[in-house]
Design an enzyme around this catalytic site. Structure first.
Site, PDB file in Angstrom:
ATOM      1  N   HIS A   1      79.613  41.410 142.410  1.00 30.01           N
ATOM      2  CA  HIS A   1      79.931  42.619 141.463  1.00 30.01           C
ATOM      3  C   HIS A   1      79.033  43.987 142.071  1.00 30.01           C
ATOM      4  O   HIS A   1      78.392  44.647 141.325  1.00 30.01           O
ATOM      5  CB  HIS A   1      79.198  42.271 140.170  1.00 30.01           C
ATOM      6  CG  HIS A   1      80.012  41.264 139.412  1.00 30.01           C
ATOM      7  ND1 HIS A   1      81.406  41.038 139.592  1.00 30.01           N
ATOM      8  CD2 HIS A   1      79.445  40.150 138.535  1.00 30.01           C
ATOM      9  CE1 HIS A   1      81.800  39.920 138.997  1.00 30.01           C
ATOM     10  NE2 HIS A   1      80.801  39.502 138.043  1.00 30.01           N
TER      11      HIS A   1
ATOM     12  N   GLU B   1      88.291  38.719 133.437  1.00 26.38           N
ATOM     13  CA  GLU B   1      88.087  39.865 134.331  1.00 26.38           C
ATOM     14  C   GLU B   1      89.406  40.048 135.318  1.00 26.38           C
ATOM     15  O   GLU B   1      89.578  39.096 136.162  1.00 26.38           O
ATOM     16  CB  GLU B   1      86.868  39.602 135.056  1.00 26.38           C
ATOM     17  CG  GLU B   1      85.772  39.412 134.268  1.00 26.38           C
ATOM     18  CD  GLU B   1      84.603  38.414 135.334  1.00 26.38           C
ATOM     19  OE1 GLU B   1      84.070  39.141 135.965  1.00 26.38           O
ATOM     20  OE2 GLU B   1      84.351  37.556 134.743  1.00 26.38           O
TER      21      GLU B   1
ATOM     22  N   HIS C   1      83.593  43.700 132.666  1.00 25.99           N
ATOM     23  CA  HIS C   1      82.927  42.405 132.536  1.00 25.99           C
ATOM     24  C   HIS C   1      82.528  42.396 131.187  1.00 25.99           C
ATOM     25  O   HIS C   1      81.362  41.701 130.738  1.00 25.99           O
ATOM     26  CB  HIS C   1      81.790  42.404 133.490  1.00 25.99           C
ATOM     27  CG  HIS C   1      81.450  40.957 134.048  1.00 25.99           C
ATOM     28  ND1 HIS C   1      81.395  39.785 132.958  1.00 25.99           N
ATOM     29  CD2 HIS C   1      81.369  40.318 135.141  1.00 25.99           C
ATOM     30  CE1 HIS C   1      81.138  38.684 133.539  1.00 25.99           C
ATOM     31  NE2 HIS C   1      81.157  39.024 135.016  1.00 25.99           N
TER      32      HIS C   1
END
Length: 344
Positions: free
Chosen positions: A109, A309, A178
């Site tokens: 991420h 996601e 997220h």
């Protein structure tokens, strides 16, 4: 009609520039959402049940301090590249790039300080808010000055999230939000009574560090076949699964399409996910352990939320047969995801 208002939410500490963090409240007759200029975070999302009662259905914190501390990306936009890059390494034009390793042997991420941990510049729109930031060349090891715009708009029951970006050098990019959802209301103990379906004929098996092996596997005859709705708790038991944390491969194309649907029978709340993206990571909060104090002093145990996601496939920068994840100078990255809330 959507109303938009802005209010102060907190200040960044002096060592991080001391900027003001704002909260933007988008409200229609059926959805109310609060979004922060820090990390483009969806901090609250209230939607009606079948009796017309509003509940907040996303996990998060009451204060900026909560979001600035260590947490599993609650509600945030993550980037430059969502999900995992194997060993935090990739090669572009013969040059090796090394990223920060923040998830075992991998980069996750965006690295040590991704898009979720920075202040964005907001612009109020008639029915939403647009955030901008420039991610400088070399930030977190990624090449190129990357201009990024994230736009949230609310129209009736539908929240749209649009991501646009341009880069001065070729760079991998895959942006997602997220948010962790529980349609029973945040702070509810699990999501076992939720019914979920995902429109995907294949998924990506992963190794023990959650990196795709490279195989694109058919869901047919496996616990990953979610093409018909399943009740989550019973389904996990039936297939002896500890939970999901996998990319489902969506039908390719740039058009909007319905890719997932979640229904919560006790409240009647339904959430549909539509997107232009090639993948969707279904995650069932396997790493939540009850240690974080969330909104209203709620604790968040394992499986107390799910994430859907929308994104490119994980580690696509190292897998040439995965969908293209590279943005070249002169091109525009442009994807949209729509969350549609209703009751049944």
């Amino acid at each position: 009609m959507t109303t938009v208002r802005r209010e102060a939410f907190g200040r960044m500490p002096p060592e991080e520039g001391g900027g003001e963090v704002e909260k933007f409240v988008l409200q229609s007759d059926s959805v109310r959402v609060e979004i922060l200029s820090f990390g483009c975070i969806i901090a609250t999302l209230e939607t009606k049940d079948r009796d017309g009662q509003f509940s907040d259905v996303v996990l998060g914190f009451d204060t900026l301090e909560g979001y600035r501390g260590k947490h599993p990306f609650f509600g945030a936009v993550v980037g430059r590249v969502a999900n995992r890059i194997a060993k935090g390494r990739f090669s572009l034009d013969g040059k090796e790039h090394q990223l920060f390793l923040n998830n075992g042997p991998n980069s996750l991420h965006g690295g040590a300080k991704g898009f979720d941990k920075v202040l964005w510049s907001p612009q109020v729109l008639p029915n939403g808010v647009r955030f901008f930031r420039l991610s400088p060349d070399g930030e977190e090891g990624y090449p190129g000055d990357l201009k990024v715009w994230v736009t949230y708009t609310l129209s009736g029951r539908e929240l749209a999230i649009n991501y646009q970006a341009q880069s001065s050098k070729t760079t991998p990019i895959s942006l997602t939000n997220h948010a962790y959802f529980n349609l029973a209301g945040q702070g509810s103990r699990d999501v076992y009574d939720h019914e979920i379906s995902i429109e995907a004929d294949s998924y990506l098996p992963v190794d023990d560090t959650k990196i795709p092996t490279g195989e694109v596997a058919a869901v047919q005859g496996t616990g990953f076949d979610l093409r018909q709705p399943v009740e989550l708790g019973k389904h996990l038991q039936k297939f002896h699964l500890d939970g999901f944390d996998h990319n489902f491969c969506l039908h390719q194309g740039q058009d909007r399409r319905l890719v997932a649907r979640v229904f919560h029978p006790p409240t009647g709340r339904t959430m549909e996910v539509h997107t232009t993206q090639p993948g969707i990571q279904f995650y069932t909060g396997n790493n939540l352990d009850g240690s974080l104090k969330g909104k209203g002093a709620a604790t968040y145990p394992k499986h107390s939320a799910f994430c859907l996601e929308t994104q490119n496939w994980p580690d696509a920068v190292n897998k040439p047969h995965f969908p293209n994840v590279l943005l070249h100078p002169g091109e525009e990255y442009n994807h949209t995801t729509w969350l549609v809330f209703s009751t049944a």
